[in-house]
Design an enzyme around this catalytic site. Sequence first.
Site, mmCIF file in Angstrom:
data_model
loop_
_atom_site.group_PDB
_atom_site.id
_atom_site.type_symbol
_atom_site.label_atom_id
_atom_site.label_comp_id
_atom_site.label_asym_id
_atom_site.label_seq_id
_atom_site.Cartn_x
_atom_site.Cartn_y
_atom_site.Cartn_z
ATOM 1 N N CYS A 75 0.887 -1.158 0.000
ATOM 2 C CA CYS A 75 0.000 0.000 0.000
ATOM 3 C C CYS A 75 0.921 1.203 0.000
ATOM 4 O O CYS A 75 1.565 1.510 0.993
ATOM 5 C CB CYS A 75 -0.909 0.021 1.229
ATOM 6 S SG CYS A 75 -1.844 1.548 1.332
ATOM 7 N N CYS A 132 -0.518 4.280 2.511
ATOM 8 C CA CYS A 132 -0.413 4.148 3.965
ATOM 9 C C CYS A 132 -0.172 2.697 4.306
ATOM 10 O O CYS A 132 0.929 2.207 4.176
ATOM 11 C CB CYS A 132 -1.642 4.707 4.668
ATOM 12 S SG CYS A 132 -3.214 4.107 4.034
ATOM 13 N N SER A 133 -1.196 1.976 4.695
ATOM 14 C CA SER A 133 -0.976 0.579 5.062
ATOM 15 C C SER A 133 -2.263 -0.217 4.908
ATOM 16 O O SER A 133 -2.596 -1.037 5.754
ATOM 17 C CB SER A 133 -0.462 0.481 6.484
ATOM 18 O OG SER A 133 -1.396 1.095 7.355
ATOM 19 N N CYS A 134 -3.017 0.017 3.844
ATOM 20 C CA CYS A 134 -4.235 -0.740 3.592
ATOM 21 C C CYS A 134 -3.874 -2.222 3.524
ATOM 22 O O CYS A 134 -2.880 -2.596 2.905
ATOM 23 C CB CYS A 134 -4.894 -0.322 2.282
ATOM 24 S SG CYS A 134 -5.454 1.382 2.308
#
Lengths: 199, 109
Positions: free
Chosen positions: A104, A107-109
Site C-alpha cells: 500500500c 499508507c498501510s491498507c
Amino acid sequence: MTTTAGSAERLPPALRTEALEQLLTERGLIDPKAMNGLITTYETNIGPLNGAKVVARAWTDPEYRRRLLEDGTAAIDELGFGGFQGEHIVVVENTATSHNVVVCTLCSCYPWPVLGLPPSWYKDPAYRARVVKEPRAVLSEMGLELADDVRITVHDSTSEVRWLVLPEQPPGTEHLTEEELVPLVTRDAMVGVAKVAAP
Amino acid sequence: MSAPLDIEGPAAPPRSNGELVFAEPWESRAFGMAVTLYDAGVFTWPEFQAALIARITTWEAAGEGEPYSYYGLWLAALEDVLTSVRAVSTDEVITRARSLAQRPPGHDH
C-alpha cells in the site's frame, strides 16, 4: 494554557495516548474493557490463520479456487471471514511464471479480516516506496529469489481494494489434507514476499 | 536502508509468524481507540484514513528530522479527526498529558 506544536511534539506518545484514552472514557466514547477485548481479538484470533484456511481450501477444492479467484470477497465470506475493512478483496494467483506482491503505497491498507494486523515492515516507508520500483531486489533482500523469467506484478492496496495472494502449493504436498496444509501457509506468502515451503 | 526489512526472518507457521505488531503498549491502545471509535460511528474510516495519509505525507515531505513512527502518526491522525468532529481537542489532550506527567514516580497504572 498556551501550547505550541513544537512543545506538544515532545510529549511522550505513551502519555499522550493515556491522556486521550482518559478523555474519551470520561466522555463515554470508549469503554476500556471492551477495547481490551478488541485488541486481543486482532492480535490473537483474527491473525493470518483465517487467510491460511482460505488458501488451504483453494488448494484442495478446485471449485472453491475458481470462486475465490472470481470473487474473493464472496468466497472468503463463505468461510465466515468478513467485516471490518475487508469489503473488497481481490485474490491473485502465484504460478511458476507469474508472481504477485502486495503493497500500500499511500499508507498501510491491508486485508485485516484474513491477515490480521499488518507486520511492521509492511508499514515501513522503505518497503512501500522500493517494492514498486525494484520489486525483484526487495524480494531478494527478504529472502525470496525469483528467476529472471518470472513476471512480477505489484498490487497497490487502496481503501476500496485489498489484495490477497494465493501462493503456489509447494510440490510434494498434494497428499496432505486441508487441515494439514493450513499450518504451512504463512502471512508473508499471502502478501507475496515469500513462498510456502513444504513441511 | 534495508534494516526494517531484515527483522523479518524465514517464513514461519501462521500462529507464530505474528511478529510483535505493537512495539509498545501505547501503540495497541492508539490502535484500539481508533477502531473502537470507528465502530461507534464517531468518524468514518475514510475520514481517519485520509488523516493518516496526510500525516504520513507530511512526515515524508519533511525529510530528515523525526524518526518514522507509524503509530505516532496514527495517534496524531486520530487527534486530528477527533478535533475535527469536536469530540476531543488536541489542546485538551496536551493539557491532560502534562498533568499526567506531574504524577509522582511509581504511580500505579
